[in-house]
Design a protein around this motif. Structure first.
Motif, PDB file in Angstrom:
ATOM      1  N   CYS A 128       0.788  -1.228  -0.233  1.00 18.96           N
ATOM      2  CA  CYS A 128      -0.120  -0.025   0.156  1.00 18.96           C
ATOM      3  C   CYS A 128       0.990   1.318  -0.007  1.00 18.96           C
ATOM      4  O   CYS A 128       1.571   1.489   0.952  1.00 18.96           O
ATOM      5  N   THR A 130       0.120   4.434  -0.176  1.00 17.55           N
ATOM      6  CA  THR A 130      -0.628   5.351   0.509  1.00 17.55           C
ATOM      7  C   THR A 130       0.170   5.284   2.388  1.00 17.55           C
ATOM      8  O   THR A 130       0.395   6.346   2.844  1.00 17.55           O
ATOM      9  N   HIS A 131      -0.057   4.110   2.782  1.00 22.39           N
ATOM     10  CA  HIS A 131       0.333   4.037   4.215  1.00 22.39           C
ATOM     11  C   HIS A 131       1.567   3.071   4.245  1.00 22.39           C
ATOM     12  O   HIS A 131       2.093   2.759   5.290  1.00 22.39           O
ATOM     13  N   LYS A 132       2.346   2.963   3.103  1.00 26.03           N
ATOM     14  CA  LYS A 132       3.803   2.257   3.216  1.00 26.03           C
ATOM     15  C   LYS A 132       3.509   1.050   4.086  1.00 26.03           C
ATOM     16  O   LYS A 132       4.228   0.725   4.894  1.00 26.03           O
ATOM     17  N   CYS A 144      -4.762  -2.038   2.329  1.00 27.50           N
ATOM     18  CA  CYS A 144      -4.513  -2.304   3.424  1.00 27.50           C
ATOM     19  C   CYS A 144      -5.591  -2.048   4.403  1.00 27.50           C
ATOM     20  O   CYS A 144      -6.514  -1.659   4.205  1.00 27.50           O
ATOM     21  N   LYS A 146      -6.123   0.056   6.838  1.00 30.51           N
ATOM     22  CA  LYS A 146      -6.504   1.417   6.870  1.00 30.51           C
ATOM     23  C   LYS A 146      -7.213   1.868   5.809  1.00 30.51           C
ATOM     24  O   LYS A 146      -8.300   2.576   6.070  1.00 30.51           O
ATOM     25  N   CYS A 147      -6.791   1.384   4.513  1.00 34.91           N
ATOM     26  CA  CYS A 147      -7.511   1.914   3.384  1.00 34.91           C
ATOM     27  C   CYS A 147      -8.959   1.198   3.251  1.00 34.91           C
ATOM     28  O   CYS A 147      -9.960   1.820   2.951  1.00 34.91           O
ATOM     29  N   GLN A 150     -11.253   3.284   5.576  1.00 36.96           N
ATOM     30  CA  GLN A 150     -11.586   4.319   4.770  1.00 36.96           C
ATOM     31  C   GLN A 150     -12.719   4.430   3.889  1.00 36.96           C
ATOM     32  O   GLN A 150     -13.516   5.047   3.926  1.00 36.96           O
TER      33      GLN A 150
END
Length: 160
Positions: A128, A130-132, A144, A146-147, A150
């Motif tokens: 990911c 965005t969140h590495k 991930c 977190k995504c 969201q």
């Protein structure tokens, strides 16, 4: 290695990948020697008329057995082959699933060992940007945790 439901290393550095295990089991089922040695059976749709018969037409790109490194047979003998749907095949596959474990580096440890770029434990993990973070799953809609959260939150807000 601790053997509970899924094999795992007590140190936690390696975790099981069930998708890799499934692929390995399917490849073992294409190797007559290893299938027979490990389970006592090599399932075919029709004795002497399936993939148990060696022919000059065996393709050169069938890959090799993950256990003995010999050339693999085709998975089925033809369009009407019932090998993979046979009761014997399903039983042997289930038996091999209980015997085989494929361990990959824990995704949490991958960033520590990566010298350049992103190193994934296997092809069943994605990165990911965005969140590495490295997460389980692959394909166009892999995110991930977190995504995913969201996306859920956005859907919830849109439905209100």
């Amino acid at each position: 290695v601790n053997k509970v439901k899924n094999a795992k290393m007590s140190c936690g550095h390696y975790v099981v990948c069930n998708e890799c295990r499934g692929r390995t089991v399917r490849r073992l089922l294409r190797c007559p020697d290893c299938s027979l040695e490990m389970t006592g059976s090599f399932p075919v749709c029709k004795e002497g008329a399936c993939i148990d018969v060696l022919t000059d037409k065996e393709p050169s790109n069938t890959g090799t057995c993950p256990r003995c490194d010999k050339k693999l047979r085709k998975e089925i003998c033809g369009a009407t082959c019932g090998r993979r749907k046979s009761k014997e095949y399903l039983q042997v596959r289930k038996k091999l699933n209980g015997m085989v474990a494929v361990l990959v580096l824990n995704s949490k440890d991958c960033s520590q060992y990566s010298e350049s770029g992103v190193w994934r434990p296997c092809s069943h993990y994605s990165y990911c940007t965005t969140h590495k973070a490295i997460c389980k799953g692959h394909g166009k809609d892999t995110n991930c945790s977190k995504c995913k959260q969201q996306k859920k939150d956005l859907k919830r807000r849109a439905s209100l």
